[in-house]
Design a protein around this motif. Structure first.
Motif, mmCIF file in Angstrom:
data_model
loop_
_atom_site.group_PDB
_atom_site.id
_atom_site.type_symbol
_atom_site.label_atom_id
_atom_site.label_comp_id
_atom_site.label_asym_id
_atom_site.label_seq_id
_atom_site.Cartn_x
_atom_site.Cartn_y
_atom_site.Cartn_z
ATOM 1 N N ILE A 1 -10.413 -29.817 11.824
ATOM 2 C CA ILE A 1 -9.332 -30.784 12.046
ATOM 3 C C ILE A 1 -8.791 -30.629 13.468
ATOM 4 C CG2 ILE A 1 -8.597 -30.911 9.621
ATOM 5 C CD1 ILE A 1 -6.404 -28.859 10.331
ATOM 6 N N PRO A 2 -8.138 -31.666 14.014
ATOM 7 C CA PRO A 2 -7.413 -31.531 15.275
ATOM 8 C C PRO A 2 -5.956 -31.169 14.981
ATOM 9 C CG PRO A 2 -7.473 -33.823 14.647
ATOM 10 C CD PRO A 2 -8.176 -33.064 13.544
ATOM 11 N N PRO A 3 -5.162 -30.868 15.990
ATOM 12 C CA PRO A 3 -3.739 -30.597 15.742
ATOM 13 C C PRO A 3 -2.984 -31.806 15.190
ATOM 14 C CG PRO A 3 -4.404 -29.745 17.877
ATOM 15 C CD PRO A 3 -5.538 -30.590 17.384
ATOM 16 N N LEU A 4 -3.391 -33.016 15.603
ATOM 17 C CA LEU A 4 -2.723 -34.242 15.160
ATOM 18 C C LEU A 4 -3.775 -35.310 14.901
ATOM 19 C CD1 LEU A 4 -0.143 -35.985 14.719
ATOM 20 C CD2 LEU A 4 -0.237 -36.545 17.172
ATOM 21 N N ASP A 5 -3.673 -35.942 13.725
ATOM 22 C CA ASP A 5 -4.597 -37.003 13.350
ATOM 23 C C ASP A 5 -3.760 -38.136 12.768
ATOM 24 O OD1 ASP A 5 -6.508 -38.688 12.157
ATOM 25 O OD2 ASP A 5 -7.829 -37.029 11.628
ATOM 26 N N LEU A 6 -3.794 -39.289 13.395
ATOM 27 C CA LEU A 6 -2.976 -40.419 12.962
ATOM 28 C C LEU A 6 -3.733 -41.371 12.031
ATOM 29 C CD1 LEU A 6 -1.095 -41.197 16.299
ATOM 30 C CD2 LEU A 6 -0.268 -39.953 14.296
ATOM 31 N N TYR A 7 -4.870 -40.945 11.524
ATOM 32 C CA TYR A 7 -5.583 -41.706 10.490
ATOM 33 C C TYR A 7 -5.680 -40.872 9.221
ATOM 34 C CZ TYR A 7 -9.121 -44.784 8.368
ATOM 35 O OH TYR A 7 -9.823 -45.635 7.534
ATOM 36 N N ASN A 8 -6.436 -39.780 9.259
ATOM 37 C CA ASN A 8 -6.481 -38.835 8.140
ATOM 38 C C ASN A 8 -5.611 -37.641 8.519
ATOM 39 O OD1 ASN A 8 -8.348 -40.561 7.055
ATOM 40 N ND2 ASN A 8 -10.050 -39.129 7.063
ATOM 41 N N PRO A 9 -4.410 -37.555 7.983
ATOM 42 C CA PRO A 9 -3.484 -36.505 8.430
ATOM 43 C C PRO A 9 -4.102 -35.111 8.345
ATOM 44 C CG PRO A 9 -2.364 -38.088 7.023
ATOM 45 C CD PRO A 9 -3.824 -38.429 6.966
ATOM 46 N N THR A 10 -3.837 -34.289 9.368
ATOM 47 C CA THR A 10 -4.412 -32.941 9.386
ATOM 48 C C THR A 10 -3.985 -32.123 8.178
ATOM 49 O OG1 THR A 10 -2.584 -32.172 10.774
ATOM 50 C CG2 THR A 10 -4.579 -32.880 11.894
ATOM 51 N N GLU A 11 -2.794 -32.380 7.665
ATOM 52 C CA GLU A 11 -2.335 -31.609 6.513
ATOM 53 C C GLU A 11 -3.234 -31.843 5.305
ATOM 54 O OE1 GLU A 11 -0.704 -29.029 4.061
ATOM 55 O OE2 GLU A 11 -0.401 -29.134 6.238
#
Length: 341
Positions: free
Chosen positions: A285-295
């Protein structure tokens, strides 16, 4: 018809699985079913491990080409790599291609239906064990589904920017993108000259705001004028691929409805489904994902017994698992290769 090869894509031999019908988990069926795939490596060398590479929403068997090649994580000299086109991507059976069930007559399908069709391909090829299933975004979601549906077949899984259960946020992004396409998708003969505008609106949602981060956009573009030029260029490239809006919409419905907990035997218990996974797993995962949330990726990793979670330090967001960010692509190649060793 295959789309024109773009820079960075790898041309490879293609195959096609043809079935009279594919029964879906809804009970409906896709008639005259076809599954398209590309092969990297010596398909006849049974001593080589088998890798199943999966595509993301709206993409093709080229989606993971940035990981394929000599010296990369997926080396065709050391494995047989089957890059499979998911149902609804315009190369495998799709609403835009079907003669017997054209367009809105095409049945809705799920991500599990995609995975089940891929399992049938392996069975058709006489492959009993899959050494690695790998994908990004919807491909990562399929990879986790493979591990839940077929735990006795899959040995290792790499899921980049995945979700085990689609979040409300991801569904909202998909819905915003559908709104840009749906009137043309329902009847492509109405105002065909509006198709470029609809794809440009879709690109603004999916390829710009959802796929990147504010930091990445500010670093990539000098201002709004440059963004508008980029969107125009992206729209032109997308139109050249010939992708049909209705195909993307059908795939987005599958995306929205996904939950590995709905696999038969788990009664909607997503955690139980993830705990059933036997395969060694890597989630990136990246630190921030605005499509599939990293959480969503972190949450899935916590519930898989043998799972390594890798955070790739990049501001490219959902595009982290692509050739868009060369540094991130290099890091993923290195980390995946290390995991496979």
């Amino acid at each position: 018809m295959r789309p024109p090869v773009q820079p960075g894509w790898i041309d490879a031999p293609h195959g096609r699985l043809n079935l009279p019908r594919l029964v879906l988990e809804s009970g409906e069926a896709i008639e005259d079913f076809e599954l398209s795939y590309a092969v990297h490596g010596d398909i006849d060398d049974r001593s080589l491990p088998v890798i199943v590479a999966l595509c993301a929403i709206g993409s093709s068997h080229h989606r993971l080409d940035f990981l394929i090649g000599e010296g990369r994580a997926l080396d065709p000299g050391r494995a047989r790599i089957f890059a499979i086109d998911a149902i609804g991507n315009g190369l495998s059976s799709s609403p835009s291609l079907s003669r017997r069930q054209p367009r809105l007559n095409f049945p809705r399908f799920t991500i599990r239906d995609m995975v089940n069709s891929q399992k049938l391909l392996m069975q058709h090829l006489g492959i009993e064990t899959v050494d690695l299933v790998i994908g990004a975004s919807m491909g990562g979601m399929q990879a986790l589904q493979w591990a839940v549906s077929y735990p006795d077949i899959v040995r290792q899984v790499v899921a980049m920017t995945p979700m085990a259960k689609t979040t409300a946020w991801s569904g909202a992004v998909n819905h915003a993108a559908r709104l840009a396409l749906q009137s043309h998708a329902a009847d492509p003969d109405i105002c065909p000259d509006q198709l470029p505008n609809r794809w440009e609106s879709w690109s603004a949602v999916m390829q710009l705001l959802g796929a990147r981060t504010p930091q990445h956009i500010d670093r990539q573009f000098s201002g709004p004028d440059e963004i508008r030029r980029w969107l125009s260029d992206r729209t032109r490239l997308w139109l050249e691929q010939g992708f049909d809006p209705l195909d993307w919409i059908y795939q987005s419905f599958a995306y929205d409805g996904h939950d590995v907990g709905d696999t038969p035997g788990f009664r909607g218990d997503t955690i139980a489904a993830l705990r059933s996974i036997w395969a060694r797993t890597l989630i990136a995962i990246p630190p921030l994902d605005l499509y599939n949330p990293t959480e969503a990726g972190r949450w899935a990793a916590r519930h898989i017994a043998d799972c390594e979670l890798v955070e790739v330090m990049s501001d490219s967001g959902h595009q982290v698992a692509s050739a868009t960010d060369p540094a991130a692509a290099s890091e993923l190649n290195r980390r995946i290769a290390a995991f496979l060793r």
